[in-house]
Design a protein around this motif. Sequence first.
Motif, PDB file in Angstrom:
ATOM      1  N   MET A  46     -38.342  67.822 -19.107  1.00 54.68           N
ATOM      2  CA  MET A  46     -38.317  68.147 -17.685  1.00 54.68           C
ATOM      3  C   MET A  46     -39.700  68.620 -17.275  1.00 54.68           C
ATOM      4  SD  MET A  46     -38.281  71.178 -15.704  1.00 54.68           S
ATOM      5  CE  MET A  46     -37.868  71.568 -13.989  1.00 54.68           C
ATOM      6  N   GLY A  47     -40.193  68.128 -16.147  1.00 56.65           N
ATOM      7  CA  GLY A  47     -41.513  68.531 -15.677  1.00 56.65           C
ATOM      8  C   GLY A  47     -41.601  68.522 -14.164  1.00 56.65           C
ATOM      9  N   ILE A  48     -42.711  69.054 -13.657  1.00 52.23           N
ATOM     10  CA  ILE A  48     -42.963  69.171 -12.229  1.00 52.23           C
ATOM     11  C   ILE A  48     -44.250  68.425 -11.887  1.00 52.23           C
ATOM     12  CG2 ILE A  48     -43.476  70.750 -10.331  1.00 52.23           C
ATOM     13  CD1 ILE A  48     -40.646  71.120 -11.328  1.00 52.23           C
ATOM     14  N   ILE A  49     -44.186  67.512 -10.926  1.00 51.09           N
ATOM     15  CA  ILE A  49     -45.399  66.847 -10.440  1.00 51.09           C
ATOM     16  C   ILE A  49     -46.214  67.879  -9.658  1.00 51.09           C
ATOM     17  CG2 ILE A  49     -46.334  65.002  -8.982  1.00 51.09           C
ATOM     18  CD1 ILE A  49     -43.751  63.436  -9.484  1.00 51.09           C
ATOM     19  N   VAL A  50     -47.483  68.049 -10.017  1.00 53.00           N
ATOM     20  CA  VAL A  50     -48.283  69.114  -9.406  1.00 53.00           C
ATOM     21  C   VAL A  50     -49.398  68.590  -8.505  1.00 53.00           C
ATOM     22  CG1 VAL A  50     -47.779  70.776 -11.246  1.00 53.00           C
ATOM     23  CG2 VAL A  50     -49.787  69.269 -11.450  1.00 53.00           C
ATOM     24  N   ASN A  51     -49.372  67.299  -8.173  1.00 51.72           N
ATOM     25  CA  ASN A  51     -50.443  66.772  -7.312  1.00 51.72           C
ATOM     26  C   ASN A  51     -49.920  65.923  -6.154  1.00 51.72           C
ATOM     27  OD1 ASN A  51     -49.659  64.607  -9.044  1.00 51.72           O
ATOM     28  ND2 ASN A  51     -51.666  63.632  -8.820  1.00 51.72           N
ATOM     29  N   ARG A  52     -48.675  66.152  -5.762  1.00 52.98           N
ATOM     30  CA  ARG A  52     -48.106  65.354  -4.674  1.00 52.98           C
ATOM     31  C   ARG A  52     -47.478  66.273  -3.623  1.00 52.98           C
ATOM     32  NH1 ARG A  52     -45.116  60.320  -6.853  1.00 52.98           N
ATOM     33  NH2 ARG A  52     -47.285  59.987  -7.482  1.00 52.98           N
ATOM     34  N   PRO A  53     -48.043  66.339  -2.412  1.00 56.24           N
ATOM     35  CA  PRO A  53     -47.505  67.249  -1.397  1.00 56.24           C
ATOM     36  C   PRO A  53     -46.162  66.775  -0.847  1.00 56.24           C
ATOM     37  CG  PRO A  53     -49.221  65.880  -0.444  1.00 56.24           C
ATOM     38  CD  PRO A  53     -49.203  65.567  -1.921  1.00 56.24           C
ATOM     39  N   VAL A  84     -48.946  79.456  -0.674  1.00 49.97           N
ATOM     40  CA  VAL A  84     -48.035  78.715  -1.543  1.00 49.97           C
ATOM     41  C   VAL A  84     -47.871  77.286  -1.023  1.00 49.97           C
ATOM     42  CG1 VAL A  84     -45.683  78.563  -2.460  1.00 49.97           C
ATOM     43  CG2 VAL A  84     -46.790  80.793  -2.225  1.00 49.97           C
ATOM     44  N   GLN A  85     -48.224  76.327  -1.853  1.00 44.01           N
ATOM     45  CA  GLN A  85     -48.071  74.926  -1.476  1.00 44.01           C
ATOM     46  C   GLN A  85     -46.642  74.455  -1.764  1.00 44.01           C
ATOM     47  OE1 GLN A  85     -51.749  72.304  -2.203  1.00 44.01           O
ATOM     48  NE2 GLN A  85     -51.694  73.644  -3.976  1.00 44.01           N
ATOM     49  N   ASP A 137     -49.141  86.258  -8.452  1.00 40.03           N
ATOM     50  CA  ASP A 137     -50.468  86.077  -7.867  1.00 40.03           C
ATOM     51  C   ASP A 137     -50.692  84.624  -7.445  1.00 40.03           C
ATOM     52  OD1 ASP A 137     -53.201  86.920  -7.236  1.00 40.03           O
ATOM     53  OD2 ASP A 137     -53.768  85.687  -8.956  1.00 40.03           O
ATOM     54  N   ARG A 138     -50.199  83.684  -8.262  1.00 38.60           N
ATOM     55  CA  ARG A 138     -50.366  82.250  -7.955  1.00 38.60           C
ATOM     56  C   ARG A 138     -49.012  81.575  -8.104  1.00 38.60           C
ATOM     57  NH1 ARG A 138     -55.694  79.904 -10.848  1.00 38.60           N
ATOM     58  NH2 ARG A 138     -55.753  78.670  -8.946  1.00 38.60           N
ATOM     59  N   ALA A 139     -48.714  80.685  -7.157  1.00 40.76           N
ATOM     60  CA  ALA A 139     -47.412  80.011  -7.201  1.00 40.76           C
ATOM     61  C   ALA A 139     -47.456  78.728  -6.402  1.00 40.76           C
ATOM     62  CB  ALA A 139     -46.315  80.927  -6.656  1.00 40.76           C
ATOM     63  N   LEU A 140     -46.603  77.792  -6.767  1.00 38.55           N
ATOM     64  CA  LEU A 140     -46.342  76.601  -5.969  1.00 38.55           C
ATOM     65  C   LEU A 140     -44.849  76.344  -5.994  1.00 38.55           C
ATOM     66  CD1 LEU A 140     -45.728  73.922  -7.973  1.00 38.55           C
ATOM     67  CD2 LEU A 140     -48.170  74.180  -8.412  1.00 38.55           C
ATOM     68  N   LEU A 141     -44.351  75.802  -4.900  1.00 42.02           N
ATOM     69  CA  LEU A 141     -42.929  75.488  -4.792  1.00 42.02           C
ATOM     70  C   LEU A 141     -42.763  73.980  -4.851  1.00 42.02           C
ATOM     71  CD1 LEU A 141     -39.937  76.108  -4.194  1.00 42.02           C
ATOM     72  CD2 LEU A 141     -40.524  76.097  -1.759  1.00 42.02           C
ATOM     73  N   PHE A 173     -52.524  75.127 -10.316  1.00 47.59           N
ATOM     74  CA  PHE A 173     -52.372  75.798  -9.024  1.00 47.59           C
ATOM     75  C   PHE A 173     -53.467  75.454  -8.016  1.00 47.59           C
ATOM     76  CE2 PHE A 173     -50.231  78.727 -12.074  1.00 47.59           C
ATOM     77  CZ  PHE A 173     -48.946  78.533 -11.594  1.00 47.59           C
ATOM     78  N   ASP A 174     -54.405  74.630  -8.399  1.00 49.57           N
ATOM     79  CA  ASP A 174     -55.493  74.231  -7.507  1.00 49.57           C
ATOM     80  C   ASP A 174     -54.927  73.568  -6.252  1.00 49.57           C
ATOM     81  OD1 ASP A 174     -57.737  72.934  -6.312  1.00 49.57           O
ATOM     82  OD2 ASP A 174     -58.743  72.941  -8.246  1.00 49.57           O
ATOM     83  N   GLU A 175     -55.451  73.934  -5.091  1.00 51.85           N
ATOM     84  CA  GLU A 175     -54.943  73.396  -3.836  1.00 51.85           C
ATOM     85  C   GLU A 175     -55.519  72.025  -3.496  1.00 51.85           C
ATOM     86  OE1 GLU A 175     -55.394  76.206  -0.688  1.00 51.85           O
ATOM     87  OE2 GLU A 175     -54.401  77.827  -1.794  1.00 51.85           O
ATOM     88  N   ALA A 176     -56.562  71.584  -4.205  1.00 53.84           N
ATOM     89  CA  ALA A 176     -57.176  70.281  -3.927  1.00 53.84           C
ATOM     90  C   ALA A 176     -56.369  69.182  -4.624  1.00 53.84           C
ATOM     91  CB  ALA A 176     -58.627  70.274  -4.381  1.00 53.84           C
ATOM     92  N   LEU A 177     -55.234  68.828  -4.030  1.00 54.95           N
ATOM     93  CA  LEU A 177     -54.315  67.891  -4.674  1.00 54.95           C
ATOM     94  C   LEU A 177     -54.908  66.496  -4.815  1.00 54.95           C
ATOM     95  CD1 LEU A 177     -50.933  68.830  -2.914  1.00 54.95           C
ATOM     96  CD2 LEU A 177     -51.933  69.795  -5.001  1.00 54.95           C
ATOM     97  N   GLY A 178     -55.704  66.075  -3.836  1.00 53.89           N
ATOM     98  CA  GLY A 178     -56.192  64.699  -3.811  1.00 53.89           C
ATOM     99  C   GLY A 178     -57.056  64.313  -4.987  1.00 53.89           C
TER     100      GLY A 178
END
Length: 202
Positions: A46-53, A84-85, A137-141, A173-178
């Motif tokens: 199980m994993g989470i895609i971390v570069n797709r808004p 939080v993205q 301190d750092r999070a993404l949903l 956690f980097d916000e520069a997804l592109g």
Amino acid sequence: MPPESERQNQGGFLDGQLLVAMPGMPDNRFSRSVIYLCAHSEEGAMGIIVNRPARKVTFSELLVQLDVIKADEAIRLPAQAGSVQVLKGGPVETGRGFVLHSNDFFIDNSTLPIDNGVSLTATIDILRAIARGAGPDRALLALGYAGWSAGQLEAEMQENGWLNIPADASLIFDEALGSKYERALHKVGIDLRRLSSDLGHA
């Protein structure tokens, strides 16, 4: 006794690492994806895609939709919540939220510490904590996740669908997804242009 991450690697499991889709990935749902692998065992992964808004939704809007806050409270959220993205975590259970976050936050029986300073919490309590400024301190949903049945991920990797590389929290956690896909490959010295041209050659 070796640390947990080394014991996992000795067993051949990849939780706590990144999966990067190879240029020839046949499944369009995962094209150019960077996935943080939260769990991997003989039973599957199980994993989470971390570069797709996620499209057309913000964290504050989700908090209102889930009745974590009232609509008029959205403009008064702490700065921590505003950063939080909201990501499209994968094609499975897209109506469910998963929070990847730094290890400075923990809820008994709810938080799963993974590796490299990253944990996973999938209960609404973490959203309430973030909304009041008491979250990590750092999070993404992430909405949804990527899942593999027993042996499926291993088969896809043998067919050169995925490359696994070490993960680090700064990239997750980097916000520069592109640019995250190219930067993930660059971490292990891979030039995407050369990788694409080399496909199909021994």
